[in-house]
Design an enzyme around this catalytic site. Structure first.
Site, PDB file in Angstrom:
ATOM      1  N   CYS A  13     -44.734 -15.338 -17.789  1.00 46.28           N
ATOM      2  CA  CYS A  13     -43.508 -14.665 -17.369  1.00 46.28           C
ATOM      3  C   CYS A  13     -42.552 -14.703 -18.515  1.00 46.28           C
ATOM      4  CB  CYS A  13     -42.959 -15.768 -16.202  1.00 46.28           C
ATOM      5  SG  CYS A  13     -41.210 -15.362 -16.081  1.00 46.28           S
ATOM      6  N   GLU A  23     -32.807  25.630   8.429  1.00 52.80           N
ATOM      7  CA  GLU A  23     -31.668  25.879   7.567  1.00 52.80           C
ATOM      8  C   GLU A  23     -31.643  25.301   6.351  1.00 52.80           C
ATOM      9  OE1 GLU A  23     -28.340  23.500   9.625  1.00 52.80           O
ATOM     10  OE2 GLU A  23     -29.619  23.793  11.011  1.00 52.80           O
ATOM     11  N   ARG A  41     -19.473   9.559   6.593  1.00 48.30           N
ATOM     12  CA  ARG A  41     -20.643   9.025   7.286  1.00 48.30           C
ATOM     13  C   ARG A  41     -20.361   7.240   7.313  1.00 48.30           C
ATOM     14  NH1 ARG A  41     -26.555   8.423   8.118  1.00 48.30           N
ATOM     15  NH2 ARG A  41     -26.920   7.451   6.043  1.00 48.30           N
ATOM     16  N   LYS A  86     -38.503  18.402   1.897  1.00 46.30           N
ATOM     17  CA  LYS A  86     -37.612  18.181   0.793  1.00 46.30           C
ATOM     18  C   LYS A  86     -38.273  19.145  -0.219  1.00 46.30           C
ATOM     19  CE  LYS A  86     -34.725  15.491  -0.090  1.00 46.30           C
ATOM     20  NZ  LYS A  86     -34.380  14.258  -0.244  1.00 46.30           N
ATOM     21  N   ASP A  91       0.816   4.161  -2.542  1.00 40.35           N
ATOM     22  CA  ASP A  91       0.567   5.410  -2.405  1.00 40.35           C
ATOM     23  C   ASP A  91       1.560   6.482  -2.815  1.00 40.35           C
ATOM     24  OD1 ASP A  91      -1.140   4.704   0.854  1.00 40.35           O
ATOM     25  OD2 ASP A  91      -1.733   4.727  -1.338  1.00 40.35           O
ATOM     26  N   ASP A 115     -26.621  19.810  -0.309  1.00 37.55           N
ATOM     27  CA  ASP A 115     -26.652  18.583  -1.166  1.00 37.55           C
ATOM     28  C   ASP A 115     -25.114  18.059  -1.212  1.00 37.55           C
ATOM     29  OD1 ASP A 115     -27.474  16.180  -2.445  1.00 37.55           O
ATOM     30  OD2 ASP A 115     -28.091  17.117  -4.012  1.00 37.55           O
ATOM     31  N   CYS A 126     -37.974 -20.867 -12.375  1.00 35.50           N
ATOM     32  CA  CYS A 126     -37.917 -19.388 -13.011  1.00 35.50           C
ATOM     33  C   CYS A 126     -36.376 -19.030 -12.812  1.00 35.50           C
ATOM     34  CB  CYS A 126     -38.701 -18.587 -12.720  1.00 35.50           C
ATOM     35  SG  CYS A 126     -38.697 -16.806 -13.299  1.00 35.50           S
ATOM     36  N   CYS A 182     -39.383 -17.310 -17.759  1.00 39.50           N
ATOM     37  CA  CYS A 182     -39.544 -19.050 -17.797  1.00 39.50           C
ATOM     38  C   CYS A 182     -40.630 -19.468 -18.485  1.00 39.50           C
ATOM     39  CB  CYS A 182     -39.471 -19.365 -16.357  1.00 39.50           C
ATOM     40  SG  CYS A 182     -40.990 -19.140 -15.694  1.00 39.50           S
ATOM     41  N   LYS A 184     -31.014  22.331   3.510  1.00 38.88           N
ATOM     42  CA  LYS A 184     -30.589  21.448   3.338  1.00 38.88           C
ATOM     43  C   LYS A 184     -29.316  21.104   2.132  1.00 38.88           C
ATOM     44  CE  LYS A 184     -31.571  16.402   3.474  1.00 38.88           C
ATOM     45  NZ  LYS A 184     -30.894  15.641   2.573  1.00 38.88           N
ATOM     46  N   CYS A 230     -44.960 -14.463 -11.388  1.00 35.38           N
ATOM     47  CA  CYS A 230     -44.744 -15.512 -12.140  1.00 35.38           C
ATOM     48  C   CYS A 230     -44.656 -16.750 -11.043  1.00 35.38           C
ATOM     49  CB  CYS A 230     -43.237 -15.494 -12.785  1.00 35.38           C
ATOM     50  SG  CYS A 230     -42.421 -17.054 -12.835  1.00 35.38           S
ATOM     51  N   LEU A 260     -31.862  11.886   7.854  1.00 34.47           N
ATOM     52  CA  LEU A 260     -32.568  12.597   8.433  1.00 34.47           C
ATOM     53  C   LEU A 260     -34.062  11.912   7.919  1.00 34.47           C
ATOM     54  CD1 LEU A 260     -31.549  16.507   7.935  1.00 34.47           C
ATOM     55  CD2 LEU A 260     -32.199  15.330   9.948  1.00 34.47           C
ATOM     56  N   ASP A 269       0.946  -1.298   0.192  1.00 30.64           N
ATOM     57  CA  ASP A 269       0.089  -0.107   0.140  1.00 30.64           C
ATOM     58  C   ASP A 269       1.073   1.387   0.106  1.00 30.64           C
ATOM     59  OD1 ASP A 269      -2.791  -1.197   2.180  1.00 30.64           O
ATOM     60  OD2 ASP A 269      -1.968  -1.518  -0.064  1.00 30.64           O
ATOM     61  N   ALA A 270       1.873   1.121   0.681  1.00 23.56           N
ATOM     62  CA  ALA A 270       2.825   2.388   1.001  1.00 23.56           C
ATOM     63  C   ALA A 270       3.393   2.553  -0.387  1.00 23.56           C
ATOM     64  CB  ALA A 270       3.869   2.143   1.889  1.00 23.56           C
ATOM     65  N   LYS A 308     -35.011  21.977  12.892  1.00 23.22           N
ATOM     66  CA  LYS A 308     -34.658  21.261  13.859  1.00 23.22           C
ATOM     67  C   LYS A 308     -35.290  21.783  15.239  1.00 23.22           C
ATOM     68  CE  LYS A 308     -30.138  20.167  11.705  1.00 23.22           C
ATOM     69  NZ  LYS A 308     -28.836  20.543  11.559  1.00 23.22           N
ATOM     70  N   TYR A 322     -23.106  21.913  11.029  1.00 26.31           N
ATOM     71  CA  TYR A 322     -24.582  21.956  11.397  1.00 26.31           C
ATOM     72  C   TYR A 322     -24.975  20.988  12.347  1.00 26.31           C
ATOM     73  CZ  TYR A 322     -24.828  18.158   7.964  1.00 26.31           C
ATOM     74  OH  TYR A 322     -24.469  17.028   7.186  1.00 26.31           O
TER      75      TYR A 322
HETATM   76  S1  IVH Z   1     -28.597  17.419  10.487  1.00 23.65           S
HETATM   77  C1  IVH Z   1     -28.323  14.669  13.608  1.00 23.65           C
HETATM   78  N1  IVH Z   1     -28.415  19.633   8.865  1.00 23.65           N
HETATM   79  O1  IVH Z   1     -28.770  15.590   4.909  1.00 23.65           O
HETATM   80  C2  IVH Z   1     -28.823  15.231  12.277  1.00 23.65           C
HETATM   81  N2  IVH Z   1     -28.135  17.668   7.883  1.00 23.65           N
HETATM   82  O2  IVH Z   1     -30.681  13.317   4.406  1.00 23.65           O
HETATM   83  C3  IVH Z   1     -27.974  15.030  11.369  1.00 23.65           C
HETATM   84  N3  IVH Z   1     -27.653  17.504   5.466  1.00 23.65           N
HETATM   85  O3  IVH Z   1     -27.032  12.750   6.526  1.00 23.65           O
HETATM   86  C4  IVH Z   1     -28.099  15.714  10.083  1.00 23.65           C
HETATM   87  N4  IVH Z   1     -27.692  19.842   5.318  1.00 23.65           N
HETATM   88  O4  IVH Z   1     -25.516  14.594   5.367  1.00 23.65           O
HETATM   89  C5  IVH Z   1     -28.178  18.177   8.851  1.00 23.65           C
HETATM   90  N5  IVH Z   1     -28.396  21.687   7.579  1.00 23.65           N
HETATM   91  C6  IVH Z   1     -28.307  20.022   7.637  1.00 23.65           C
HETATM   92  C7  IVH Z   1     -28.043  19.322   6.678  1.00 23.65           C
HETATM   93  C8  IVH Z   1     -28.002  18.084   6.695  1.00 23.65           C
HETATM   94  C9  IVH Z   1     -27.456  18.407   4.429  1.00 23.65           C
HETATM   95  C10 IVH Z   1     -27.545  16.060   5.145  1.00 23.65           C
HETATM   96  C11 IVH Z   1     -26.533  15.248   6.054  1.00 23.65           C
HETATM   97  C12 IVH Z   1     -27.745  14.082   6.474  1.00 23.65           C
HETATM   98  C13 IVH Z   1     -28.525  14.027   5.195  1.00 23.65           C
HETATM   99  C14 IVH Z   1     -29.824  13.403   5.647  1.00 23.65           C
END
Ligand code: IVH
Length: 727
Positions: free
Chosen positions: A432, A129, A152, A327, A50, A133, A456, A435, A131, A450, A96, A46-47, A303, A239
């Site tokens: 089907c 707040e 994660r 969403k 890399d 992406d 099948c 099959c 969300k 089926c 979430l 691996d080293a 939240k 966040y």
């Molecule tokens: S809070 C314990 N806040 O959305 C609460 N998540 O669909 C954990 N995400 O896994 C999340 N913006 O990756 C939080 N303002 C925001 C966010 C946020 C994006 C993402 C985060 C989470 C995913 C869930």
């Protein structure tokens, strides 16, 4: 491992030598990849690997115009990801729950109030707040110093990307006045402008083109070579937090302010909302702002602002109760429906799939979409009501494709004005396509299936794929691709699960050895056999899930395993169920799907989480002779781990069946139930001889009386609180 390349040597390279070196490195790294991934027989440590990659990117940064089309720097995904060490999150990284409309938000607020015992008028503030992406990242600081950064992953275990996080300028490396231990969580993202620049550069050098900023951010963070991460501008919004040695503040909003003061970027569009109306207003404002922002957002996160409420609310298995993401509507686009394919799943379900003229929907190219089932194509729902005003969908039509987040795209609408004159109604097959067996649709089932069972090949292959999947047997080196290969292998076929466990002994007797086949070698064959041996011992819940019985998902399988504790007890009960239902599994029963007054049936439907549908599915599945034979063969190959119910003095609540009755004063019913379940108890609503404990609140009546009659233990609310606080 040294993370540096010899910069003086690179500084003195001429262009010609650099070009040759890059060609040489591309070849060496490519050979090493093939040796590692294809032949499973590494030729570099691996080293060493890399170090070559680091040297390669150092030369590329000095001579960007010499970057090759097949540059090793653009290898993203499996190559990069598998090279990271793993980190176990000290506190699970949650995701979430989703809401899509006003009603979902109102219900969210109602359920929180109910849980917390707040009246509809009581104060319950939220933060709202954007969300973001991107991809989430957890940063661990000890005594103010960044010590670890982890993706994660599956929420429990992520990849160690510390070296890469050090290259992101929004991430502070040292904190001002921070708690001794602080894990900050947030989102890594790429701005639209940087994304466009990166793709322009990739086009110029013939490199990988990213579909959207999120993929670009993910590919750039999950790079084995931190120098590549450095060359790709990434940002970070904080966040949330994980482990923390002292509270940041009393409210979510002030905690974010505190993080800002420590040096983190937090989203400045965050606001406190004092009512549902405020939340919905903020949602509309952010939706309108969305197109002007230089980063992608796909919704708004609400939240609970008060952190003591957050603590009381706690979390379900993967999502917190105190937050929800609202969403934005899915993105859509119109395209032509070129054809309809029918796929056959592991339970025999025939699923129609739309083949489309490829179209970009929300930044992703879509060429397939689901059409759900035959009613959906005809323009009606499961109850026979019209959908899309009753418009059917035909091959050749212009159709609207919807895509929400990572969900499979669907065909949402059809444009009758553009329908070709000679088009005909789609005729859903009654046989089907794989099959040729009959494909029948039972009353009350939206799906045509089926009836071929294991004869099948589509069902058999899909069942095997399910059998080896992550939550089932999870056999290293035996994924969907290998299952397809082995299924049609002449010398060493895997036609049913038991065949997996006889693979090695059959290979021993075979002339055409697996190790001699193309794509295999001594080492990879040996590894596969070892991985299979490892899974001969399997926990009962995984085994039940792996059998792929209709309606028996992971949760139901665990409920069954917990109830029966061993395979022997499970199969005795299932056999009894099959005997009792043998004469009943005819048409009229199948339609109704419920039996009463039958002991085995009642035993199953009395199990928490198991209803008539699952019981019927078990009866149908285990009474099918060839399927049953196949299960018996499998069982004789395995050693099954019983479910061990934890000894009661470890945690007084674990494994107990508890009933709450009467009025509780210190917490709501919902909270009491959630706390008990979090400690491993099962909460049921009626008292029986199976009940271990009755928690009797004020004015408890008939249930308390019954408990006393049956000799079941009873406690009052205060004793219950002491019990859970000691657990
Ligand atoms: S809070 C314990 N806040 O959305 C609460 N998540 O669909 C954990 N995400 O896994 C999340 N913006 O990756 C939080 N303002 C925001 C966010 C946020 C994006 C993402 C985060 C989470 C995913 C869930």
């Amino acid at each position: 491992m040294s993370q540096s390349s010899d910069s003086t040597e690179i500084d003195t390279l001429t262009e010609k030598v650099a070009k040759n070196k890059l060609a040489d490195l591309a070849k060496q790294l490519n050979d090493a990849n093939i040796a590692y991934y294809v032949n499973s027989d590494p030729i570099l440590s691996d080293a060493e690997f890399d170090q070559l990659k680091i040297t390669n990117s150092a030369i590329e940064s000095k001579f960007p115009h010499l970057m090759r089309a097949d540059t090793p720097s653009n290898q993203i995904g499996a190559t990069a990801a598998s090279g990271f060490s793993k980190i176990k999150h000290s506190i699970r990284m949650l995701s979430l729950d989703n809401a899509f409309d006003k009603l979902d938000i109102q219900n969210f607020d109602i359920s929180l109030r109910k849980y917390l015992g707040l009246s509809p008028e009581a104060e319950l503030h939220y933060t709202a707040e954007p969300k973001i992406d991107g991809l989430s990242l957890s940063l661990r600081y000890e005594n103010g110093k960044l010590t670890q950064a982890a993706t994660r992953g599956d929420g429990q275990i992520g990849e160690n990307v510390t070296a890469n996080a050090l290259n992101i300028s929004d991430i502070p490396k040292v904190l001002d006045k921070s708690p001794e231990i602080l894990e900050v969580r947030g989102e890594v993202y790429m701005t639209h402008s940087d994304f466009c620049l990166l793709n322009e550069h990739q086009i110029a050098v013939g490199g990988k083109i990213f579909a959207n900023p999120r993929n670009a951010a993910s590919g750039s963070l999950r790079q084995l070579d931190p120098n590549v991460t450095r060359s790709r501008p990434l940002h970070f919004f904080a966040y949330a937090w994980g482990e923390i040695s002292e509270p940041l503040s009393l409210t979510q909003y002030d905690a974010l302010k505190r993080l800002t003061s420590m040096g983190f970027k937090t989203n400045q569009l965050t606001e406190i909302c004092r009512s549902i109306d405020d939340l919905l207003k903020k949602y509309n404002v952010l939706e309108a702002q969305r197109s002007q922002l230089d980063y992608d957002i796909d919704g708004v996160v609400y939240k609970v602002n008060d952190l003591s409420f957050q603590e009381r609310l706690g979390a379900r298995s993967t999502t917190p109760r105190w937050a929800i993401s609202h969403k934005f509507p899915a993105e859509s686009a119109w395209t032509k429906l070129e054809g309809i394919d029918i796929q056959v799943g592991r339970t025999g379900a025939l699923s129609p799939v739309a083949r489309l003229t490829p179209i970009t929907v929300g930044g992703v190219v879509v060429s397939n979409a689901t059409l759900h089932n035959e009613d959906y194509i005809l323009g009606r729902d499961a109850k026979g009501q019209k959908i899309r005003d009753g418009k059917d969908i035909r091959i050749g039509d212009w159709v609207q494709i919807y895509r929400a987040g990572d969900v499979i795209p669907k065909v949402a609408d059809v444009d009758l004005a553009r329908r070709p004159k000679n088009s005909i109604t789609f005729k859903f097959p009654t046989f089907c396509p794989i099959c040729g067996s009959n494909a029948v649709r039972e009353k009350n089932d939206a799906v045509r299936r089926c009836v071929g069972g294991l004869i099948c090949s589509a069902q058999a292959v899909e069942k095997l794929k399910h059998f080896v999947s992550k939550s089932a047997f999870d056999i290293d080196g035996l994924g969907s691709k290998q299952i397809e290969m082995f299924y049609s292998d002449i010398d060493l076929p895997i036609k049913e699960p038991a065949d997996i466990f006889t693979l090695r002994s059959r290979d021993n007797k075979n002339n055409n050895k697996l190790a001699d086949r193309e794509g295999w070698g001594e080492k990879s064959a040996k590894n596969l056999f070892a991985a299979i041996e490892l899974r001969r011992r399997i926990p009962l819940n995984r085994l039940i899930f792996a059998l792929g019985i209709r309606n028996v998902g992971e949760v139901v399988a665990s409920d069954l395993a917990r109830h029966f504790e061993s395979w022997d007890q499970f199969i005795v009960a299932v056999d009894q169920l099959c005997i009792e239902t043998a004469t009943l599994l005819h048409e009229s029963y199948r339609d109704k799907g419920e039996i009463t007054g039958n002991p085995a049936w009642t035993e199953f439907t009395n199990i928490d989480g198991i209803g008539h549908t699952v019981t019927k599915a078990l009866a149908v599945s285990f009474s099918e002779p060839s399927g049953r034979l196949s299960i018996n063969k499998l069982i004789s190959e395995l050693s099954i781990e019983n479910v061990i119910i934890a000894p009661q003095n470890d945690n007084q609540i674990m494994g107990q069946v508890i009933v709450f009755t009467g009025n509780l004063d210190k917490m709501t019913r919902a909270e009491a139930k959630a706390r008990a379940e979090a400690l491993g108890a099962r909460v049921t609503s009626s008292v029986s001889s199976q009940t271990h404990l009755v928690v009797a609140g004020r004015s408890a009546g008939s249930k308390l009386k019954k408990a006393i009659e049956l000799g079941v233990d009873t406690v009052d609310e205060d004793t219950w609180l002491k019990m859970i606080n000691n657990s």
